[in-house]
Every structure is written in structure tokens, then in C-alpha cells.
Design an enzyme around this catalytic site. Structure first.
Site, PDB file in Angstrom:
ATOM      1  N   HIS A 181      -4.752  -4.255   7.274  1.00  0.00           N
ATOM      2  CA  HIS A 181      -3.322  -4.207   7.573  1.00  0.00           C
ATOM      3  C   HIS A 181      -2.634  -5.501   7.137  1.00  0.00           C
ATOM      4  O   HIS A 181      -1.437  -5.651   7.290  1.00  0.00           O
ATOM      5  CB  HIS A 181      -3.177  -3.981   9.095  1.00  0.00           C
ATOM      6  N   ARG A 232       9.459  -5.325  20.525  1.00  0.00           N
ATOM      7  CA  ARG A 232      10.295  -4.173  20.197  1.00  0.00           C
ATOM      8  C   ARG A 232       9.857  -2.900  20.917  1.00  0.00           C
ATOM      9  O   ARG A 232      10.646  -2.179  21.489  1.00  0.00           O
ATOM     10  CB  ARG A 232      10.265  -3.907  18.689  1.00  0.00           C
ATOM     11  N   ARG A 281       1.335   0.353   3.049  1.00  0.00           N
ATOM     12  CA  ARG A 281       2.300   1.432   2.811  1.00  0.00           C
ATOM     13  C   ARG A 281       3.197   1.003   1.654  1.00  0.00           C
ATOM     14  O   ARG A 281       3.765  -0.079   1.690  1.00  0.00           O
ATOM     15  CB  ARG A 281       3.188   1.672   4.035  1.00  0.00           C
TER      16      ARG A 281
END
EC number: 2.7.4.1
Length: 716
Positions: free
Chosen positions: A442, A571, A382
Site C-alpha cells: 500500500h 476522517r 490504484r
């Protein structure tokens, strides 16, 4: 090792329900009155955008499973139908709490500080009404496209996630409005601001109204030969999970572009409608969208609370916002040295957003211009809208460097953005690789190959986060620069694997998924268990975004049952249960939800006192370990090891933003009474600034007093 006794469904939590618990933790921040008011707005907005993505991807995927007759149960023993039923119950409750927070807590608090949000256009005074009507005529009316439905016009196609106003209209001469009601709809244009400032009643105060209220007030002007019987906002969510058969797709780029168009028209999986919507209008929407009551959300307030981010962005009100943090310079780069010279002096640790992301951008920029650099290779998952890294890579190719870039086209909701960048890089002369069939890439790695006096040297940047200069200010991530030859060799092997599909016989230092990583992690967990059984020091501390891989969880249960102390900082999703007698009594799980999004992945193994620390791009999830190209790397520099142990220690001492997982599956904040407050994120901010200041003072001390004059330039 046989872990089957640790694989009972009752030992696991369903991943989707665990994710909803995470959104509840975000919502709890919006409900925390100790937070500055506008920060609470921000968290309320985030819960909405989180929920949107959850429906478009996770709920959509479960619906696909039901349609396909998929019967297999998940690790917690739930079928797709059971999951959807429970999700519906919990999301309706989440939305209820969300709007209760908005209506009963946030709106009155905004009123108190002098910001009035007009929720209903009927509440405007004459002066405001006149302003709103003029605004409609000048700015809104020319943009709108009203669409009616009758025997000659079918129900219009409503795009995914758009906000719309549905109306029932009747011909003017149909006095009683008892028959011949027709459906009409108009999309609230996303090209116009959703928040519109209007004149206030009192001087010194501010008043805003939502665009849909302005349109609703003036909707009669769109259907002049009709009376508008009722008008109410609604919004739909469609299945946006891309299904791409890569083996059949000859050109992945074209196939993804095709699928992106379909995303706008997938099956409707959620309908949000204004709570007081006319039942006749709701029935039409229900029928046309083929949607069940369980998927309808009656909203007692404005639809799509992501607009609160726009309210947060209003000028002024700074005293009700947390001060913006400016990332500190990285101490090692606070000098006039060339970036490659600094890396040659020793590995450099980066901790974002506390430390600046600039060195990562400068690394690529300098490599692009440096005459000694022969090649730059990088993976991009990204990137930001106007990415300086993309610009530097394009410049490097134009400067004649060998530039290879892996652009992951399948990065969810960034596909369009990445297609644009991929084409631009190709035009500049970069060699662009579009990932591997069936796998997402990734990993976060950059390799710079440089010719130096001593020969070829490889410089590597490895990280836990994306090469995105925008999110680097919002996400907590770690990275290192190194020119250790073993890492350089591995980095070359990674790119050869990505571009030429050649698997290396062995890795020097890197642990790479999907082939090697899961087994390696399980082995390291087993090793700690063996040490514990032998009475040796044994401990595992791991930080990640999500934990839901059954093999890893079973291994952790085994290690815990052997006496290994396991500290987990997760998280988001956590499918592991704590406090199961004889199984997970030695496991503690916490989640930090704070100013920044916790994104780094760090894995620490005590290893009988010979500490091993790893960082990387992979969570402990099946998708990361089995279906993605991921990289986890060891931290070998002793000083950096100390820094990372300090990071973990501080986060496990956090008693302000940490939520602790209870044996019943709920999360609770710690009791802070009588304790020194520790907010780990704010502490890291302070520490990074102090280190930068200290380094600046050191540099000043060593600055030369006598600086030789530059030679005078020849007159032209």
C-alpha cells in the site's frame, strides 16, 4: 510498557459502528441547507455508495465469521452476532434518514429550482407518456432480457448490485389472477443511462425520469401472452470479500481473476425492495435469496441513490453547485527548469488537490525520456482509467530503461483494473511484481536512478496518496520530492525487499510496515509520555483516515493519562473514546467532511521541543501496521515542516466542516455563533492560488529582457 489496564472493552468503540457514524457525518452534509443544492445531492449519493461497500465487505466478513462459528469478541467486547444485530438496527435507521432527506428536503428543493424528477411513471402527462413509450421502443426494448421462472426454468441468477424489476405474471385467460402466478424478472441495463430527460410541462424547466420507471411502465410488452399483476424494482448485495489462499495459489493473477467471477454470485447479504412491493412477490425473493427480515430494506423511493451523481452531472444548474476548483501550479515548478534540477535545489512539498498533481506525472514522463535515466521503480495501488503514469512507464521500458513496477493485485474493487494494467506493462517490457504473499503493498513510492556528471543520483517521490491523476483532484494528500541520498538508499532497499524479499539490516530514514512501524510509533508515543512526566513539552497531533489499532490506542490512553495533549484528526473509523476520566481526558478527536475527501496521514511529535513530523501511507489500523507494506517518512526540510504545521493548525481551527467526537460517542459540529468562520479546505485553495500567483510575478521579474536569437535552420 504494560498497557493492559488500558485495554478494557468499555474503553473502545466497535469499528463497524464507528464506520456507520462516519456515513452519518457524510449524510449530515446532504442535510445541510447551507450547502448548494447539487452538492447535497452529491453527498447523498456518496452515502449510498459507502453503504454498498460496507455491506459487500464488512457485513459480509461478519457473516462469514458467524457461518464459521468464530466466537472471539472484538476490542469493544462484541461478538459477530451482536455486531450484525446492532448494524442492522443502525443501517435501517440510516436508510430511513437518507430517504427522508431525499423525499422531504432534496426533491422539493429540486422542484423549486425547475428540475422535476418523476418518481412514478403514473404521474406522466399524455405528451410525456408518449415520449417515454417511444424511447422504450427505440432504445430500451432491444436491450432487455426478460426471464420467467416456472417448472422448467429455475430462478435466474441475479448479479451483485444490479437493479432489477421483479413481476408476477398470469396467463391472459386466468381472469381472476387468483392462481398460477409466475415470477418474472428483468435487469435494468447498466449500459443505458439511468436518468432520461423528457419534455417538461413548463418552458424553461427540466424533467427527468428513471430508466426503471420507463421499463416498469412498458413491462407488459415483454410478456405479451400474460397479464402483469404487479412489477416492482429490487436490488441485492452479495458477499464480495475475496478469499484467496495465496500459499495454495500457484498463479496469483489467475486466482484473483477466478475469485472476481465469484464476486457476482456470493451469498446475498442485503435485499432492497420498493416499499410498496406486493407481499407475494417479496416472499418469492425472500425465499429464493434465502434472506432474513433483518437484511431486507423496504425503500420509500428510487433504489440505489448513487444515481444522484448522474443528476449532479446534468448540464446547467451551475448556480446550485460549488465552483469547480482548478489545482494551482506548484511554485517550485513554475519555471523552465528541468524537474531534476528543481529537486536538486531542495526538497519540494506537494499538497493535493490544492496544488497540481502534474509534477508527479511529469516526474515519470521526463524520466522516461531523459537519456541520463537508467531505471524507474514504482509501486501502484490504484491508478486511473487512462493513467498517464502507466503510459509513461510503458514508454520508459520501450526506451530501454530498467522499469520495475509493483502492481498490487489485491487492491479491493480495483483488482480487474490492475490486472489489465499489469499485463499491459509486461507487454511493454516492464518488470512487474505482483506484491508479496499474504501482504498488500500500500506504500506510495517512486525511485528514479539517473547518471549525472557527479555519478549516480537517486530521485525519490514519497506520498500519502495513490498515483492516480483522477482522485488527486478529489482527495487531500501530501507528498515530497527529494534527492537526499539517505532516502535514495532506503528507496532502493524497499524495492529490493519487494522484488527479492531481502530485508535490509537497517533503514536510514524510512519507517516500513509490517515489521518495524508499529513498534516505532508506540515508542514515540511512550517518549512523549516520559517527557510529560518530567514536565517537558509533550504533544502528539496526528491526522489519518482511521484509528482502530488496539496497541496504538492503549499507548495513546497511557500518554494522555501522563498529561500529553493529544489532538487527533480522524476522517473515518475511530475506535478510541474521549473523555474517559483519568484515561482520555487529554485527547480531542475531530473529523472533517468537506468538498474533498481527507486522505493524508501526518504524525507530529513535540519531542521536548525538537519537533518530529512524519507523513506516509499508513493509518493506525491493524491491517496497515501488521498486514501491509507501508511507508512512513520523516520531514526534514525546515520550510516544509513549517508548511505541514500550518496544515495541521488550520485543520484544527476549522469550525465549518469539522465534527467533534463527544464522550458519548456522537459527533457534533461546533457552535459557530460569534466566531470567524474557518473552512480549512477552502482556505488551502485560496493559499495555493496566492502562492502560485506570487511565484509567477517573481518569475516575470527575473525573466531576461534580451533573449539571444535561435540559429537559423539550414534550408532543406
Amino acid at each position: 510498557m504494560d498497557f493492559s489496564k488500558y485495554e478494557k472493552p468499555e474503553y473502545y468503540v466497535n469499528r463497524e459502528l464507528s464506520w456507520l457514524k462516519f456515513d452519518e457525518r457524510v449524510l449530515s452534509e446532504a442535510r445541510d441547507k447551507n450547502l448548494p443544492l447539487f452538492e447535497r445531492l452529491k453527498f447523498l449519493s456518496i452515502t449510498s455508495s459507502n453503504l454498498d461497500e460496507f455491506f459487500m465487505v464488512r457485513v459480509a466478513s461478519l457473516k462469514d465469521q458467524v457461518h464459521a462459528g468464530y466466537k472471539k469478541k472484538d476490542i469493544a467486547g462484541m461478538s459477530s452476532e451482536e455486531q450484525l444485530k446492532e448494524i442492522s438496527t443502525q443501517t435501517h435507521e440510516l436508510v430511513r434518514v437518507q430517504y427522508s432527506t431525499f423525499n422531504r428536503s432534496v426533491l422539493p428543493a429540486l422542484e423549486k429550482v425547475g428540475l422535476h424528477l418523476v418518481a412514478e411513471h403514473e404521474n406522466l402527462n399524455d405528451k410525456q407518456a408518449e415520449f417515454v413509450d417511444r424511447y422504450f421502443e427505440d432504445n430500451v426494448y432491444p436491450v432487455l432480457t426478460p426471464m420467467a421462472m416456472d417448472s422448467s426454468r429455475p430462478f435466474p441468477l441475479i448479479r451483485n448490485k444490479t437493479l432489477n424489476i421483479g413481476a408476477l405474471i398470469a396467463k391472459k385467460n386466468n381472469k381472476k389472477h387468483t392462481k398460477e402466478l409466475e415470477f418474472a424478472t428483468v435487469q435494468v441495463p447498466s449500459v443505458l443511462p439511468r436518468i432520461v430527460e423528457i419534455p417538461s410541462v413548463k418552458k424553461g424547466e427540466r424533467t427527468v425520469i428513471l430508466l426503471e420507471e420507463i421499463i416498469e411502465r412498458n413491462i407488459g410488452k415483454l410478456f405479451l401472452s400474460n397479464d402483469v399483476v404487479c412489477a416492482h424494482p429490487y436490488r441485492i448485495m452479495r458477499n464480495a470479500d475475496l478469499t484467496i489462499d495465496e500459499d495454495e495459489a500457484e498463479d496469483l493473477l489467475v486466482e484473483i481473476q477466478k475469485q472476481l467471477k465469484k464476486r457476482q454470485w456470493g451469498e446475498v447479504i442485503r435485499l432492497e425492495a420498493e416499499e410498496k412491493m406486493d407481499k407475494r412477490l417479496l416472499d418469492i425473493l425472500k425465499k429464493e435469496f434465502e434472506i432474513k427480515d433483518a437484511d431486507i430494506y423496504n425503500i420509500p423511493g428510487p433504489l440505489d441513490l448513487t444515481m444522484l451523481m448522474k443528476v449532479y452531472g446534468l448540464d446547467g444548474f451551475d448556480e446550485y453547485k460549488s465552483p469547480k476548483y482548478t489545482p494551482a501550479p506548484v511554485p517550485q515548478f513554475q519555471n523552465d527548469k528541468d524537474i531534476f534540477e528543481v529537486i536538486r535545489e531542495g526538497d519540494v512539498f506537494l499538497h493535493h488537490p490544492y496544488m497540481s498533481f502534474d509534477p508527479v506525472v511529469d516526474f515519470v514522463r521526463q524520466a522516461a525520456k531523459d537519456p541520463g535515466v537508467l531505471a524507474i521503480k514504482q509501486t501502484l495501488y490504484r491508478v486511473s482509467g487512462h493513467s498517464p503514469i502507466i503510459a509513461a512507464l510503458a514508454q520508459a521500458a520501450e526506451n530501454g530503461k530498467q522499469v520495475s513496477v509493483l502492481v498490487e493485485l489485491k487492491a479491493r474493487f480495483d483488482e480487474e483494473n490492475n490486472i489489465v494494467w499489469a499485463k499491459m506493462l509486461e507487454k511493454a517490457g516492464c518488470h512487474v511484481i505482483y506484491g508479496l504473499v499474504g501482504l498488500k503493498t500500500h506504500s506510495k513510492i517512486t525511485l528514479v536512478v539517473r547518471r549525472e556528471e557527479t555519478g549516480i543520483r537517486r530521485y525519490v517521490h514519497l506520498a500519502t496518496g495513490n498515483y492516480n491523476d483522477s482522485t488527486a483532484k478529489l482527495y487531500t494528500d501530501c507528498g515530497i520530492f527529494t534527492c537526499d541520498e539517505r532516502f535514495g538508499e532506503d528507496a532502493t532497499a524497499v524495492f529490493n525487499m519487494l522484488s527479492g524479499y531481502s530485508e535490509p539490516k537497517k533503514w536510514n530514514r524510512l519507517i516500513v510496515a509490517p515489521i518495524w512501524m508499529k513498534d516505532r510509533f508506540v515508542q514515540m508515543i511512550e517518549r512523549e509520555a516520559e517527557h510529560a512526566k518530567q514536565g517537558k513539552p509533550a504533544e502528539i497531533t496526528a491526522k489519518m483516515n482511521s484509528l482502530c489499532d488496539p496497541a496504538i490506542i492503549a499507548a495513546l490512553y497511557y500518554a494522555s493519562s501522563c498529561g500529553v495533549q493529544i489532538n487527533l484528526l480522524v476522517r473515518g473509523i475511530c475506535c478510541l473514546r474521549t473523555g474517559i476520566p483519568g484515561i482520555s481526558e487529554n485527547i480531542q478527536v475531530r473529523s472533517i467532511v468537506g468538498e474533498f475527501l481527507e486522505h493524508s496521514r501526518i504524525f507530529y511529535f513535540k519531542n521536548d521541543g525538537i519537533d518530529e513530523i512524519y507523513m506516509g501511507s499508513a493509518d493506525w489500523m491493524p491491517r496497515n501496521l501488521d498486514r501491509r507494506v507501508e511507508i512512513v517518512f520523516p520531514v526534514e526540510d525546515e520550510n516544509i515542516k513549517k508548511e505541514i504545521l500550518h496544515v495541521l493548525d488550520l485543520e484544527f481551527r476549522d469550525n465549518v466542516k469539522a465534527h467533534i467526537l463527544q464522550p458519548d460517542g456522537t459527533y457534533e459540529k461546533q457552535d459557530k455563533r460569534g466566531k470567524t468562520l474557518v473552512n480549512s479546505q477552502m482556505e488551502f485553495c485560496k493559499e495555493a492560488q496566492q502562492k502560485a500567483k506570487k511565484q509567477k510575478r517573481e518569475e516575470k521579474k527575473h525573466t531576461r529582457v534580451f533573449i539571444p536569437a535561435e540559429p537559423v535552420a539550414d534550408p532543406e
